[in-house]
Structure formats: structure tokens, C-alpha cells
Write a protein that holds these residues in place. Structure first.
Motif, PDB file in Angstrom:
ATOM      1  N   ALA A   1       4.148   6.240  14.538  1.00 28.98           N
ATOM      2  CA  ALA A   1       4.159   6.248  13.243  1.00 28.98           C
ATOM      3  C   ALA A   1       4.977   7.770  13.007  1.00 28.98           C
ATOM      4  CB  ALA A   1       2.701   6.643  12.823  1.00 28.98           C
ATOM      5  N   GLU A   2       5.482   8.522  13.967  1.00 30.92           N
ATOM      6  CA  GLU A   2       6.146   9.659  13.966  1.00 30.92           C
ATOM      7  C   GLU A   2       7.024   9.840  12.558  1.00 30.92           C
ATOM      8  OE1 GLU A   2       5.070  12.284  15.755  1.00 30.92           O
ATOM      9  OE2 GLU A   2       3.548  10.623  16.362  1.00 30.92           O
ATOM     10  N   ALA A   3       7.805   8.676  12.658  1.00 28.94           N
ATOM     11  CA  ALA A   3       8.898   8.777  11.400  1.00 28.94           C
ATOM     12  C   ALA A   3       8.230   9.115   9.940  1.00 28.94           C
ATOM     13  CB  ALA A   3       9.857   7.780  11.521  1.00 28.94           C
TER      14      ALA A   3
ATOM     15  N   MET B   1      -5.623  13.828  -5.936  1.00 31.33           N
ATOM     16  CA  MET B   1      -5.983  12.551  -5.235  1.00 31.33           C
ATOM     17  C   MET B   1      -4.775  11.999  -4.539  1.00 31.33           C
ATOM     18  SD  MET B   1      -7.046   9.168  -7.693  1.00 31.33           S
ATOM     19  CE  MET B   1      -5.549   8.826  -8.365  1.00 31.33           C
ATOM     20  N   LEU B   2      -4.968  11.397  -3.314  1.00 28.82           N
ATOM     21  CA  LEU B   2      -4.023  10.818  -2.598  1.00 28.82           C
ATOM     22  C   LEU B   2      -3.936   9.323  -2.850  1.00 28.82           C
ATOM     23  CD1 LEU B   2      -4.800  13.067   0.686  1.00 28.82           C
ATOM     24  CD2 LEU B   2      -2.982  13.313  -1.077  1.00 28.82           C
ATOM     25  N   PHE B   3      -2.850   8.601  -2.232  1.00 25.97           N
ATOM     26  CA  PHE B   3      -2.593   7.221  -2.367  1.00 25.97           C
ATOM     27  C   PHE B   3      -2.629   6.723  -1.034  1.00 25.97           C
ATOM     28  CE2 PHE B   3      -1.396   8.655  -6.324  1.00 25.97           C
ATOM     29  CZ  PHE B   3      -1.676   7.598  -7.214  1.00 25.97           C
ATOM     30  N   GLY B   4      -3.383   5.566  -0.733  1.00 26.15           N
ATOM     31  CA  GLY B   4      -3.437   4.878   0.703  1.00 26.15           C
ATOM     32  C   GLY B   4      -2.672   3.538   0.451  1.00 26.15           C
ATOM     33  N   ASP B   5      -1.883   3.353   1.530  1.00 25.65           N
ATOM     34  CA  ASP B   5      -1.261   1.850   1.427  1.00 25.65           C
ATOM     35  C   ASP B   5      -1.296   1.307   2.968  1.00 25.65           C
ATOM     36  OD1 ASP B   5       0.378  -0.278   0.593  1.00 25.65           O
ATOM     37  OD2 ASP B   5       1.853   0.940  -0.242  1.00 25.65           O
ATOM     38  N   PHE B   6      -1.182   0.240   3.157  1.00 24.28           N
ATOM     39  CA  PHE B   6      -1.437  -0.690   4.329  1.00 24.28           C
ATOM     40  C   PHE B   6       0.252  -1.089   4.878  1.00 24.28           C
ATOM     41  CE2 PHE B   6      -5.886  -1.478   3.195  1.00 24.28           C
ATOM     42  CZ  PHE B   6      -6.453  -1.014   4.501  1.00 24.28           C
TER      43      PHE B   6
ATOM     44  N   ALA C   1      -1.205  11.567   6.229  1.00 21.89           N
ATOM     45  CA  ALA C   1      -1.841  10.653   7.459  1.00 21.89           C
ATOM     46  C   ALA C   1      -1.427   9.506   7.801  1.00 21.89           C
ATOM     47  CB  ALA C   1      -3.270  11.071   7.473  1.00 21.89           C
ATOM     48  N   VAL C   2      -1.470   8.889   8.911  1.00 20.13           N
ATOM     49  CA  VAL C   2      -1.306   7.496   9.312  1.00 20.13           C
ATOM     50  C   VAL C   2      -2.298   7.324  10.042  1.00 20.13           C
ATOM     51  CG1 VAL C   2       0.175   5.899  10.236  1.00 20.13           C
ATOM     52  CG2 VAL C   2       1.244   7.639   8.975  1.00 20.13           C
ATOM     53  N   LEU C   3      -3.179   6.323   9.582  1.00 23.67           N
ATOM     54  CA  LEU C   3      -4.423   5.909  10.477  1.00 23.67           C
ATOM     55  C   LEU C   3      -4.313   4.640  10.988  1.00 23.67           C
ATOM     56  CD1 LEU C   3      -7.372   6.491   7.939  1.00 23.67           C
ATOM     57  CD2 LEU C   3      -6.493   8.261   9.602  1.00 23.67           C
ATOM     58  N   THR C   4      -4.632   4.599  12.361  1.00 19.21           N
ATOM     59  CA  THR C   4      -4.695   3.372  13.044  1.00 19.21           C
ATOM     60  C   THR C   4      -5.916   3.248  13.892  1.00 19.21           C
ATOM     61  OG1 THR C   4      -3.964   4.222  15.197  1.00 19.21           O
ATOM     62  CG2 THR C   4      -2.254   3.801  13.861  1.00 19.21           C
ATOM     63  N   ALA C   5      -6.183   1.879  14.363  1.00 18.70           N
ATOM     64  CA  ALA C   5      -7.385   1.684  15.069  1.00 18.70           C
ATOM     65  C   ALA C   5      -7.824   2.667  15.953  1.00 18.70           C
ATOM     66  CB  ALA C   5      -7.311   0.065  15.759  1.00 18.70           C
TER      67      ALA C   5
ATOM     68  N   GLU D   1       7.108   1.505   5.331  1.00 16.73           N
ATOM     69  CA  GLU D   1       8.282   0.807   5.929  1.00 16.73           C
ATOM     70  C   GLU D   1       8.701   1.739   7.344  1.00 16.73           C
ATOM     71  OE1 GLU D   1       9.782  -1.712   4.491  1.00 16.73           O
ATOM     72  OE2 GLU D   1       8.181  -1.781   3.150  1.00 16.73           O
ATOM     73  N   LEU D   2       8.272   2.703   7.546  1.00 18.23           N
ATOM     74  CA  LEU D   2       8.703   3.521   8.558  1.00 18.23           C
ATOM     75  C   LEU D   2       7.742   3.547   9.936  1.00 18.23           C
ATOM     76  CD1 LEU D   2      10.143   6.897   6.683  1.00 18.23           C
ATOM     77  CD2 LEU D   2      11.542   5.052   7.754  1.00 18.23           C
ATOM     78  N   VAL D   3       6.491   2.882   9.531  1.00 21.05           N
ATOM     79  CA  VAL D   3       5.806   2.804  10.716  1.00 21.05           C
ATOM     80  C   VAL D   3       6.424   1.556  11.637  1.00 21.05           C
ATOM     81  CG1 VAL D   3       3.573   2.170  11.484  1.00 21.05           C
ATOM     82  CG2 VAL D   3       3.903   3.478   9.350  1.00 21.05           C
ATOM     83  N   GLU D   4       6.611   1.864  12.690  1.00 22.34           N
ATOM     84  CA  GLU D   4       7.316   0.869  13.666  1.00 22.34           C
ATOM     85  C   GLU D   4       6.148   0.221  14.657  1.00 22.34           C
ATOM     86  OE1 GLU D   4      10.370   0.171  14.699  1.00 22.34           O
ATOM     87  OE2 GLU D   4      11.594   1.344  13.528  1.00 22.34           O
ATOM     88  N   VAL D   5       5.929  -0.972  14.386  1.00 21.17           N
ATOM     89  CA  VAL D   5       4.954  -1.648  15.180  1.00 21.17           C
ATOM     90  C   VAL D   5       5.625  -2.575  15.984  1.00 21.17           C
ATOM     91  CG1 VAL D   5       2.784  -3.120  15.090  1.00 21.17           C
ATOM     92  CG2 VAL D   5       3.388  -1.650  13.160  1.00 21.17           C
ATOM     93  N   THR D   6       5.082  -2.637  17.398  1.00 21.86           N
ATOM     94  CA  THR D   6       5.759  -3.778  18.248  1.00 21.86           C
ATOM     95  C   THR D   6       4.813  -4.689  18.419  1.00 21.86           C
ATOM     96  OG1 THR D   6       6.524  -1.804  19.591  1.00 21.86           O
ATOM     97  CG2 THR D   6       6.736  -3.967  20.554  1.00 21.86           C
ATOM     98  N   TYR D   7       5.211  -5.816  18.176  1.00 17.45           N
ATOM     99  CA  TYR D   7       4.444  -7.137  18.440  1.00 17.45           C
ATOM    100  C   TYR D   7       4.871  -8.092  19.382  1.00 17.45           C
ATOM    101  CZ  TYR D   7       2.878  -6.044  13.285  1.00 17.45           C
ATOM    102  OH  TYR D   7       2.484  -5.198  12.311  1.00 17.45           O
ATOM    103  N   GLU D   8       3.900  -8.732  19.970  1.00 19.60           N
ATOM    104  CA  GLU D   8       4.205  -9.825  20.949  1.00 19.60           C
ATOM    105  C   GLU D   8       3.560 -11.287  20.408  1.00 19.60           C
ATOM    106  OE1 GLU D   8       2.347 -10.431  25.127  1.00 19.60           O
ATOM    107  OE2 GLU D   8       3.398  -8.539  25.168  1.00 19.60           O
TER     108      GLU D   8
END
Lengths: 806, 163
Positions: free
Chosen positions: A66-68, A46-51, A77-81, A131-138
């Protein structure tokens, strides 16, 4: 005949049927730590998912790196839209006819919105990767106030809907407007108010809050690629509906999906909706070929799944000088957050708010509700409430108090003067409901007498006099509440969710040795269905409740049903249980007649057996009949003894009650103490008094929390200010009062056993009682209305505003 | 992350396992030792559903690091009784309907167990105060308080009878 044959009374007692405070069968496992909640599940590999969640309430998402995160050991895996888009799963339909982003598609609309889903081998690795997923927001301008959201120059929140003038519930008037819902006679009401001798007006706000069960939402999705079958375990209050929705949006055939609700650690409406976590877990399991578990933490629970209330209710109530109500008008501005994900029957975008005429005979009324988008979380669930009934009850019970102040008459008397009278039932309300039954005056008189109402009012007057003389700094508030609930949704002709009629079901199998299993379309989250549904059945078919297993929550075995919320289990599935039981009994009658060698009409049911009419010493017990159904070839009858019933209720049920709260308030600190809380409930036929009492204690404690401090508060930037249990008020045993429970019993005329449902009554009825107590304490000083929650600081402000600190 | 070797005594049995030092005790119990009676409700020490007994004290295991627990003696709800020989608290919670969804119950009972050792003959007010670290959303506490008082009475009369 046996010399020690039990008497008829002993046989009835032995069944532990209707009216018995039967001890709960669920408790053996719960008291020994052997409950089976979704987070207890452990599957191989079993794997664990987190947002990854948005820190902003309104922003464009311009890049996700999500590379890092992907490089971190343990991350799968890292899922996005963008990953969900090819499957058409980056958005999902809501229960309210809107759609909602599963993962941020170009922008975010509330703080805590799901942006990316990280899947890893354990929950620590998943948390590290988040914590390592870098999201750029405006950042974009934020609107958290529904009135500001409707300003002409307000920022456009739902760009995906831009230019759409037609919504799921009719025309949209503004880019942040969702729907207008209207009931009643607008012109007539306006005229009646214009002509009235007295009119009271008030804006009543029922603040945003959250059901906050101690177990958060979660699931385990497991896609078995060998047999093509998806199994989804989770905290679902409506497992069959989840199966159908999962099939519709994933394209997996419904027979290849099995949804299971294991033990659920409280729901209160939080677990009705379909959340992005479920969709992402399913996709992640399909992508990885392994089971994926997702469990919210508390902050995620409060910030993202299922807020409740947030209704601005502007009321006008008209009356004659001597207190006869002549008209009611209400306009609601409903803050639905970033997506309209309210869990209401399709035709009722504001739920059953049109029960807002309450328990009163109001000849004419008008209601309109405007739904509005803001930068707050989606939800709008019925938090221990039957679809906005809590808001409606709070509204009318505050308006009655405001009117009483304006008229200068006693609020208890004003209520009694306007109650629907016993002989008026079935009663057609001005806003479209048919109240099935009630006896409000009897309940009210009993309640007032029980608390010694007249003496309390005298004590209150003396207290005010003493306060004015400077002898005390404490005031006494007497909080009155009389509520009528509307539960048991509902008749298929006008109640559905996503096109699924809101019937419910029960399937019964009698075993050869005379014990039984019953399966239902509902699912307990603490209500004790395994105990109480067996009691209904015991009385119907004469098999002891202890010999009946009740099973719910597995869509592969349970008959289709719409689940447990809105106090619908007893009114709908409870009725299905009784009806299925009657089918069993009808067949048992034929078997008994055959065995006794008489005509079918010559035998009658007696507690646990069929007896020959006029010769009760000749009988066949249900046990004997059960065995015969399996071992005798009875002409004209199939073997076995089974039945299923799908029950479509002819009407809702209308439980009611009278709650009175006596509260001491310290004027200088705002600290309150509840001296007495009396709760009278009329839920029709009482199945298990012990369980009913427990429901009332619990619901009244939720009401205490809501009225006295619990709040999902946002600042102007859209930051959630109450995201942990440090700030979000859940009462402890210390501040929770002792409750005195009482009842009257007015059975529902259309329900097979007369039961009406009770789970939500105490939340609906208690909130006005607490709030009215606070406001009543200050009535003598000219106070009219203040918004909830009445935490110490806000109570202090009422006193300060009245000059009581001078 | 490097794992450490933990030695614990859990419900009377010596156990050892490997865990990251940063792991929370509740995760070690639930996921490494399969003791799922204690639950997770808030991860901030507010709700008490993770309550266990550690070295003779009620402890919220969601905010204890595995490393801090090394060498500890731990009792969870699972260690209170055998199915055919329930502790009086378990019996009284059922008898007085002191639970509904059951999620807070393991923490609630293990706290009550320690509380009644600290204060064997409490008043209602003392029970309410002594149990205030454990939240329940279903029962309104009234029947929990009743169950704890009934258990205390039962334990005290059993003690008297034994003397």
C-alpha cells in the motif's frame, strides 16, 4: 355544550385512525428534496473510506503493498487484515453463527471481497488510492455450483474450519457443508409417497438475486475521543441490533454507542446485515479521530452485500387419483456463498422454509435443507420476504402446478380441493407451524370470479387451437398463485437473532396540551411508519393521528427493538403500539373518573373521551385528561401520562392472498406482455388502505423483476455477470403492468388489533403467479417446468425445446 | 489535481465554485453546493435518482462532468417551489401516494416537470414511456403515473381558467 359539537362519526373521522387512507406525513420532506439519507450527511473533517476488492473468486492473498497509495496526497490510512488483527476485528461474527472476514485474511472467497480499506480526505482521492494498492493473488480453483462443492475432491473453501465436524447448526458432513436442517416425519412421508396413487417430482430452482434498493448501503462512523462515545449513522434496518453487535465485537460499552438510522432509501432486506464497511469505518474513525463515511457504489452493492434466494428445491408430492394431496417431501441444497451470513432467527438456519406446505392440508411432510459454501458472495437475506418464505411459496406453488399436469386436472380446482378449510384454524401444519387464521376458499372464489377464470381458460384453449392452425404466434398463460405468508417474527421462546429475542417496543408520551410522541424499536425504509403507527395509536387513545409524532431509528431515544424486516413491524411493533396505547387509556380512565367524581368502572372510552356510562353528555376528552395529568394532584396516581410496551407475540401471523397473472407470450421472440394482474390480499385488519395498496404494487413489481429477468449470475470463474443496472434487471414503468388490488379481511385472533402485516406478501405471492403464467402458456404442448428467471431468451428456449419453432 | 472555476446558475441563483474537471456534476451539487435533493443510485445513468434539469433538458447528473456543466442553468427539486407554495406535481405525488422511501422522488418529480413541458397532455402510455429513465423500487409506478396524469390535468385546467 357547544352547539356545533361534532357528531360521533365526525369525531372518529377526525382521528384519522384505523382504516383511513391517511396521506403520508413523510411526503412533505421527500417531495421537496429534504429527506435526510446517510450520504447527505456532512460532518467537519469527515474522511471517506473505499475498498480494494478482490477481482478473483478464490485466491490466496500473498502480499499487499500500500506504499504508493499511502503516498498519494489526501490519503490518510490504508487498513488491511494485519491492522485489524490486533483488535480482533479482522473477522466478525455473522448473524447465522458463522464468522466472516472483515478484510481478506490470507485468502479471498468471492469476487468483490473486501481486501483493504483506504481512507482519504475525499472520495476521489480514496478512489485513486484504491487503484494504487498492489495486491498479489495466487489463484485457486473456483466452485460456484453447490452440488460440485459437495464432491469429495472439491477444493476446500473454508480452511479456517478444516477438521471442524460440528457447525453452528449441528454436524458438518463435508468440508464445504455448513448444516443440515430437518423437519417433519421422514419415514412416514417416504411410506406415504411409496403407497401413493400419483407422485409428481420436480427440481425447482429459485435463482440467486439481490434486493437492490436504489440507495446502497453506507454509514458514517464518528468516534468522539473526548467523551469516549461512538456514533454510527447508517442504512440499518435493525439499529438496536447493530448497536449490540458493534459493542460485542468492538469492546466499546453499549451505552457509549449511539446508532442512528436516518431516512433509508429502501431496504428490502439488503440493510439487515452487518457488513465489513461498517466495521472498517468504525476502526478508521478510532484510528484517525475523525468521522469516516463509507458508501457503496452499485457494483459493490450487487457483488458484496446481501444476495437473496439461491435455493435448489427437490420436491416430491403425492396424491390420490382424484387430487387429494397425501404427502410432501422436499430437499433443499442451499448455496450460502463463502460465509454463512444468512439473516435468520438463530434456530432457523433455513428461515421459515418449513412453511412450504403452503395453504394446503397436507397430512404428512418431510423437509431437509443442506447449507453449502461456494465461491459466491455471502448473504442469504430475506429480500422482501419473511426468512425463505418466498422460496417456500414458489416451491409449493410450482409443485401444485406440476401435480395438476400429472393428474390432468385444472390447477385452480386442485388448489381448492386441498386448501386448509376455514373451520380447521388454528391449523397445525405437518412441518410444525400453527396457522392462526384463514379463509382460503372465500378468497380463492373471489379471485377466480374477479378475473373471469372460466372464460380465460376457454380463451386459452381457443388460442392454442388457433396457434395449431397457424393463425397466431402468441400463446396465453394464466398464472395462478395462492400463498400463505408467515410473518411477525417472533415469539421470544423460539425466535432470536444472536440471542436477542425478537420482541418489539413502543414508548408513548402524551404532552400536556394533548398531542403526543411515540417512539418505536423499528425503522421505516419507505413503509410509512410515521403515518400508520400514528393511526393505530389514534384509534387506541383518541388523539388525532395528526397530533402524534412517530420517531424511530435513534438508539439513544427509541426503546429497544429488533427492527424492520420480515413484515414484522405491524405484527410486533404495531402490537406494542396498541398495547402501550391501552396502558395510556387505562391511566386516562382513572384520571377521567377522578375528574368526573365517579368510580373508575363508571366511565367508558368513547372515541376520543371517557364518558359516564349511561350519561354520555358528561365526559372528559383525552385533551382534558392529558392536561389534568400534568396539573392535578390525583390521589394514588403519579403525574404525567406515559407508557411503554415491549410486546412478545404469542404466535406469528399468517397473511395470505390469491394472485392471478394473465400473460401474452410471443413464441418466436420470447417477449411477454402482462395483460392483467389481479392481487387479492388478506392482511387481517387494514390500517391504511392506501399504504397497503402501495405496498402491493411495489412488491408485485419486485416479483415481476425476479420472475422475468432479475438475476445475480456468475460464470464458472466466479465472475459476477450482472454487476450493474445494465445487466441486473429492474423494471421501468414501461414493462410494469397495471395492478388490480382486492382484499378479504380475516383478522389475526392473537394480535391486539388483528393486523397481520402486508409488505412482503406481494413479493412472496407474485413470483409464482408470473412464473406459472409463463409455464402455463406452454402446458398444452407438454411443458412441465423451467427455471426462472424467464427472460426473453429463456422463454424462447422453452418454445424451441417443445419444437414450436419448427 | 488542478481545480477549475465553475460558474453555474442553480435554482435561479448564480453560483461559482472550484472543482476538479473530472468531478461528476452530482458530486459538485451535493458536496460543494450542498444540494442534496438529487441522489446517487448507480453512477451509470440507469436509475435516474440523480436527475436534474440542465439547460432545459432532463439530465442524469451522475454522468456529466463538472467541466461539461460550466455555464449551465440547472434546476433541481429544491428549485421547484417554496415550502408554503408547492408545485402541483409535489402535491399530486403526495395525494396519489406516488412515493414510499422517497429516494427516487426528487429525480422523478424533476423529470415529470420537464416531461409535462414537453408533453402537457399525455396519455398513460406516454407517461410510462416518458418517465422510463427513472427507476423506482417501491411503488411499482402505478401511483407515480397517476400522480403525473393528475398533475397534468390540474395544470391544464388552471391554464384554461387563466385564458
Amino acid at each position: 355544550m357547544n352547539d356545533h359539537a361534532p357528531s360521533r362519526d365526525e369525531r372518529i373521522a377526525g382521528l384519522k385512525g384505523l382504516g383511513t387512507s391517511r396521506r403520508r406525513v413523510e411526503d412533505a420532506r421527500f417531495t421537496q428534496g429534504k429527506g435526510n439519507y446517510v450520504d447527505d450527511m456532512k460532518l467537519p473533517d469527515m474522511l471517506f473510506g473505499d475498498f480494494v476488492r478482490s477481482p478473483y473468486a478464490h485466491a490466496r492473498v500473498t502480499a499487499i503493498d500500500a506504499e504508493a497509495a499511502k503516498a498519494l496526497p489526501g490519503v490518510v490510512a490504508v487498513l488491511t487484515a494485519d491492522d485489524l488483527r490486533p483488535l480482533g476485528l479482522h473477522w466478525m461474527p455473522t448473524l447465522a453463527g458463522d464468522k466472516q472476514m472483515v478484510l481478506a485474511d490470507g485468502k479471498v472467497l468471492f469476487q468483490g471481497q473486501e481486501v483493504a480499506f483506504v481512507v482519504a480526505t475525499d472520495r476521489y482521492a480514496a478512489a485513486d488510492a484504491v487503484e494504487l494498492v498492489e495486491v498479489t493473488y495466487e489463484e485457486l480453483p473456483v466452485v460456484t455450483d453447490p452440488f460440485k462443492a459437495l464432491a469429495p475432491d472439491a477444493p476446500v473453501l473454508r480452511e479456517d474450519l478444516q477438521g471442524q465436524t460440528e457447525g453452528a447448526h449441528g454436524p458438518r458432513k463435508h468440508h464445504n457443508h455448513i448444516f443440515t436442517w430437518e423437519m417433519g416425519d421422514e419415514d412416514g412421508t417416504e411410506a406415504a409417497i411409496a403407497d401413493a396413487e400419483v407422485v409428481a417430482e420436480e427440481m425447482i430452482y429459485y435463482h440467486r438475486t439481490h434486493p437492490c434498493p436504489l440507495e446502497t448501503c453506507g454509514c458514517v462512523a464518528s468516534m468522539d475521543k473526548v467523551n469516549g462515545k461512538l456514533t454510527l449513522w447508517g442504512t440499518f434496518q435493525a439499529p438496536h441490533a447493530v448497536r449490540t453487535v458493534a459493542s460485542l465485537i468492538s469492546g466499546i460499552a453499549e451505552h457509549n454507542i449511539r446508532v442512528v438510522s436516518p431516512d433509508i432509501g429502501g431496504g428490502f432486506g439488503n440493510k439487515v446485515g452487518v457488513y465489513p464497511g461498517y466495521i472498517c469505518s468504525i476502526v478508521a474513525s478510532i484510528v484517525t479521530g475523525k468521522p469516516v463515511k463509507w458508501i457503496e457504489d452499485r457494483m459493490e452493492n450487487l457483488m458484496s452485500t446481501a444476495f437473496a434466494r439461491d435455493y435448489w428445491m427437490k420436491g416430491k408430492i403425492a396424491a390420490t387419483k382424484d387430487g387429494k394431496i397425501t404427502a410432501l417431501d422436499c430437499h433443499v441444497t442451499a448455496d450460502h456463498g463463502g460465509f454463512d451470513a444468512c439473516a435468520d432467527p438463530t434456530k432457523f438456519p433455513a428461515g421459515f422454509f418449513n412453511i412450504c406446505t403452503g395453504s394446503y392440508d397436507i397430512p404428512i411432510a418431510h423437509l431437509s435443507v443442506d447449507g453449502v459454501y461456494t465461491n459466491k458472495a455471502p448473504g442469504g437475506v430475506a429480500y422482501r420476504c419473511s426468512f425463505r418464505v418466498t422460496e417456500a411459496a414458489y416451491f409449493i406453488e410450482r409443485m401444485i402446478e406440476v401435480l395438476a399436469i400429472k393428474l390432468g386436472i385444472d390447477a385452480a380446482e386442485l388448489r381448492a380441493k386441498n386448501f386448509i378449510r376455514k373451520e380447521q384454524f388454528p391449523y397445525h401444519s405437518a412441518l410444525g407451524w400453527e396457522y392462526d387464521s384463514g379463509d382460503y376458499h372465500t378468497a380463492w372464489d373471489k379471485a377466480l370470479k374477479a378475473v373471469g377464470y372460466d372464460a380465460l381458460r376457454r380463451e386459452q384453449a381457443e388460442r392454442v387451437a388457433a396457434f395449431k392452425r397457424g393463425e397466431t404466434r402468441k400463446l396465453l398463460g394464466i398464472g395462478l398463485s395462492f400463498f400463505t405468508e408467515i410473518v411477525g417474527a417472533g415469539p421470544v421462546k423460539n425466535c432470536d437473532i444472536l440471542g436477542l429475542g425478537m420482541f418489539d417496543s413502543c414508548e408513548i408520551r402524551i404532552h400536556p396540551t394533548g398531542s403526543a410522541i411515540a417512539r418505536l424499536g423499528t425503522i421505516s425504509q419507505g413503509q410509512g411508519h410515521a403515518t400508520t403507527f400514528a393511526q393505530i395509536l389514534a384509534s387506541e387513545i383518541g388523539i388525532p393521528a395528526d397530533d402524534i409524532t412517530v420517531e424511530e431509528g435513534d438508539t439513544d431515544t427509541a426503546p429497544y427493538g429488533l427492527g424492520t424486516y420480515g413484515s414484522r413491524s405491524t405484527p410486533v411493533a404495531g402490537a406494542a403500539t396498541a398495547m402501550a396505547g391501552r396502558k395510556i387509556r387505562a391511566k386516562a380512565q382513572m384520571i377521567a373518573a377522578y375528574l368526573l367524581e365517579v368510580h373508575d368502572d363508571d366511565v367508558e372510552f368513547d372515541v376520543d373521551r371517557f364518558v359516564i356510562k349511561g350519561a354520555p353528555e358528561r365526559f372528559k376528552t383525552m385533551k382534558e385528561i392529558a392536561f389534568a395529568s400534568y396539573n392535578q394532584a390525583i390521589p394514588g396516581l403519579e403525574p404525567g401520562l406515559e407508557a411503554v410496551s415491549y410486546y412478545d407475540p404469542p404466535n406469528m401471523t399468517y397473511p395470505f392472498g390469491a394472485y392471478i397473472c394473465v400473460m401474452e407470450i410471443d413464441v418466436d421472440t420470447g417477449v411477454w406482455e402482462i395483460r392483467q394482474f389481479y392481487a387479492l390480499d388478506d392482511c387481517g385488519t387494514r390500517i391504511n388502505p392506501m399504504v397497503i395498496e402501495g405496498q402491493v404494487h411495489g412488491g408485485a413489481t419486485e416479483g415481476l423483476a425476479i420472475a422475468m429477468g432479475q438475476e445475480l449470475a456468475y460464470d464458472e470463474m466466479g465472475n459476477v455477470k450482472t454487476g450493474t443496472l445494465m445487466d441486473f434487471f429492474l423494471p421501468t414503468a414501461v414493462e410494469t403492468p397495471h395492478y388490480t388490488t382486492d382484499h378479504t379481511e380475516t383478522p389475526s385472533p392473537h394480535h391486539p388489533i388483528g393486523a397481520k402485516g402486508v409488505g412482503e406478501s406481494p413479493n412472496v405471492g407474485s413470483v409464482p403467479a408470473y412464473s406459472n403464467a409463463v409455464q402455463d402458456a406452454f402446458r398444452a404442448f407438454g411443458h412441465i417446468h423451467a427455471h426462472m428467471p424467464h427472460d426473453h431468451a429463456r422463454i424462447w428456449k422453452i418454445a424451441d425445446g417443445l419444437g414450436l419453432h419448427a | 489535481m488542478t481545480k477549475m472555476h465553475l460558474k453555474l446558475t442553480v435554482n435561479g441563483t448564480a453560483v461559482d465554485c472550484l472543482a476538479e474537471p473530472r468531478e461528476l456534476l452530482i458530486h459538485v451539487l451535493r458536496e460543494r453546493l450542498n444540494i442534496t435533493g438529487p441522489h446517487i443510485g448507480c453512477e451509470t445513468t440507469h436509475c435516474g435518482v440523480c436527475t436534474i434539469d440542465m439547460n432545459g433538458k432532463s439530465v442524469k447528473s451522475c454522468t456529466v462532468l463538472a467541466a461539461q456543466a460550466d455555464g449551465a442553468t440547472i434546476t433541481t427539486i429544491e428549485g421547484l417551489s417554496a415550502p408554503d407554495d408547492l408545485h402541483v406535481l409535489q402535491t399530486m405525488f403526495r395525494e396519489h401516494h406516488g412515493l414510499q422511501c422517497g429516494f427516487c422522488t426528487p429525480g422523478m418529480i424533476i423529470r415529470a416537470w420537464r416531461f409535462l413541458q414537453e408533453n402537457p397532455d399525455p396519455t398513460e402510455e406516454e407517461v410510462r414511456f416518458g418517465m422510463a429513465g427513472n427507476l423506482c423500487r417501491c411503488t411499482g409506478y402505478q401511483n407515480i403515473v397517476k400522480a403525473v396524469l393528475a398533475a397534468a390535468a390540474e395544470m391544464n385546467s388552471a391554464k384554461e381558467a387563466a385564458q
